[in-house]
Design an enzyme around this catalytic site. Structure first.
Site, short mmCIF file in Angstrom:
data_model
loop_
_atom_site.label_atom_id
_atom_site.label_comp_id
_atom_site.label_asym_id
_atom_site.label_seq_id
_atom_site.Cartn_x
_atom_site.Cartn_y
_atom_site.Cartn_z
N CYS A 128 -3.48 0.77 7.40
CA CYS A 128 -2.88 -0.05 8.74
C CYS A 128 -3.40 0.80 9.66
O CYS A 128 -4.69 0.99 11.01
CB CYS A 128 -1.80 -0.24 9.05
SG CYS A 128 -0.83 0.84 8.97
N GLU B 279 5.23 -3.74 11.97
CA GLU B 279 3.99 -3.25 12.21
C GLU B 279 3.31 -3.58 11.45
O GLU B 279 3.23 -3.73 10.17
CB GLU B 279 3.99 -1.82 11.53
CG GLU B 279 2.96 -0.65 11.23
CD GLU B 279 3.26 0.08 10.08
OE1 GLU B 279 2.32 0.70 9.40
OE2 GLU B 279 3.90 0.81 9.61
N ASN C 293 0.63 -0.98 -0.18
CA ASN C 293 -0.03 0.19 -0.23
C ASN C 293 0.52 1.49 0.15
O ASN C 293 0.20 2.59 -0.58
CB ASN C 293 -0.94 0.32 0.70
CG ASN C 293 -0.22 0.21 2.27
OD1 ASN C 293 1.19 -0.71 2.36
ND2 ASN C 293 -0.90 -0.04 3.76
#
Length: 487
Positions: free
Chosen positions: A293, A259, A163
């Site tokens: 996220c 992450e 992304n």
């Protein structure tokens, strides 16, 4: 500057020891555009033998790179940032076609990455060691001094997601390089073309041969082999919680910086500024189709304000630009794959079947899912807990802020949360009780500024990112103790 990283058959190559090479195997992986399924290029399906060569190269090069001065490393990073901006149009085109992000957002990501790289160089130049006198500890005399400096860890494996293929690769590479490490970049297959272009930027800027290398291939074939390779000294991963947990399980004595997923909540109290709140929720939930996220993934709003908030959100959703980013700077674009769109539709159908009120959206065209809002979502619905990574937002009504805190903390995730209120006491009350890495007050959940600490707790991550924090994570203190003769 990018022509020779691929051949006339649209086959891309990998960077190893300063050269762009094919893999040992002739197998290639097609990278198709989510926009029109057109073939953008083919990347090598690298083998375990390829991985061994890359790791040896990185290990050997790191020893030489460690002897390069901080100021020289910084010069290379400054040049990398310049080259990113010089090639912003071409890079944005590649990124737009590869991950279906609108052109404006692609350019913004590249500009932000250039700033990140420059700030990383500046920060590393200003990190200092320390000297510690021995007599400050009880029982010791003043004849001992500890000289503490930071040492590189070695070879950093940087695994980046689709992304933000430029920014989240560079945010691993730049701090690792400034700390004196060599880097092996493993980009997501969908996003690998952008990652290879970024590697070429660093190479062109002067990163020495072997200090930055790339690996492309199927994670199902080489993923475990890479992450457990004895040549790796540190793993910096951004991706799904499922994969992150697997990496954590199979690795041993290798530091991890990860992450992972999130189910970021926007908590809306009675005294919230509704216009500010609605604008932030819309931007946080639907920008790039929620494929972030840090996207707002659920709204916990007190009953007294819920009807009015839902009305405002619906009005704003009706104005969201939806479609192909080649035709307009759309906020909601086709999702990255059919599999991703299928999963979002599963969550939508589950919410419908269990009685949630569909306020707007819910329809699909190919991989494009229109911005969707559900009201009266209850905690027995999957949408209350699972991360959609798509443009669907649940409204969960609560009686007060304590119930909102309880529901927010019941999640397995703990990346970020937002609290919307005009009462600073309530803001701190909620923030102190939320089990997340960051709480945003009167703002959407988001990453950055990039020198702020960025972290997740529970299933949302491990370790702390942010420019200084990343440099420190990918280095270690080393103490040299000077023992003076007593007089």
């Amino acid at each position: 500057m990018f022509n020779y990283i691929k051949d006339e058959n649209r086959g891309f190559k990998n960077l190893m020891n300063g050269e762009w090479i094919d893999g040992i195997s002739s197998n290639l992986i097609d990278v198709n555009s989510p926009l029109d399924n057109s073939l953008l290029g083919r990347v090598p399906a690298m083998t375990k033998e390829d991985v061994d060569l890359v790791m040896k190269t990185a290990k050997d090069a790191q020893k030489k790179w460690n002897s390069v001065t901080i100021s020289k490393r910084a010069e290379i990073l400054y040049k990398s940032a310049e080259l990113l901006l010089e090639n912003i149009d071409e890079l944005a085109e590649v990124m737009m076609m590869e991950i279906a992000k609108d052109r404006k957002s692609c350019k913004s990501e590249i500009s932000r990455t250039a700033d990140f790289i420059k700030f990383t160089a500046d920060t590393a130049k200003n990190l200092t060691g320390e000297s510690i006198p021995g007599d400050s500890f009880p029982g010791f005399k003043n004849n001992k001094i500890s000289i503490v400096k930071r040492e590189p860890i070695g070879v950093v494996l940087a695994i980046s997601p689709f992304n933000y293929p430029i920014n989240l690769a560079a945010s691993k590479i730049a701090p690792a390089l400034m700390a004196g490490n060599s880097v092996v970049l493993k980009p997501s297959t969908q996003g690998s073309l952008s990652g290879l272009h970024l590697a070429r930027i660093f190479q062109q800027a002067g990163v020495p041969s072997g200090v930055l290398n790339t690996i492309t291939g199927r994670s199902s074939e080489i993923g475990d082999y890479i992450t457990t390779h004895k040549g790796i000294n540190f793993i910096n991963f951004t991706g799904s919680t499922e994969v992150g947990k697997r990496i954590s399980k199979i690795t041993s004595m290798v530091p991890l910086l990860m992450e992972l997923g999130g189910k970021d909540a926007a908590i809306v109290l009675e005294d919230a500024d509704l216009e500010l709140t609605a604008n932030n929720i819309i931007a946080g939930a639907y920008s790039y189709s929620g494929q972030r996220c840090t996207a707002v993934k659920r709204v916990l709003v007190v009953d007294k304000l819920a009807d009015e908030l839902v009305k405002k959100l619906k009005e704003k959703i009706e104005k969201i630009t939806v479609g192909n980013p080649l035709e307009a700077d759309a906020d909601v674009v086709p999702l990255i794959s059919s599999k991703a769109a299928d999963f979002v539709c599963e969550l939508i159908e589950d919410a419908r079947e269990k009685g949630a009120d569909l306020v707007i959206g819910g329809n699909r065209e190919g991989n494009l899912i229109y911005p969707t809002l559900f009201d009266n979502v209850t905690t027995d619905m999957r949408l209350a807990w699972e991360e959609p990574f798509g443009p669907v937002l649940p409204i969960i009504r609560v009686k007060d802020m304590d119930e909102a805190i309880e529901i927010a903390n019941r999640s397995e995730y703990g990346l970020q949360s937002s609290i919307f209120t005009e009462n600073i006491d309530n803001a701190f009350y909620v923030a102190d009780k939320l089990e997340v890495g960051t709480v945003q007050v009167n703002n959407k959940t988001e990453r950055g500024p990039d020198h702020f600490p960025f972290l997740g707790v529970k299933s949302s991550g491990m370790g702390t990112q942010g420019i200084r924090y990343s440099i420190e994570s990918m280095s270690r203190p080393k103490a040299t103790v000077i023992n003076l003769r007593e007089r």
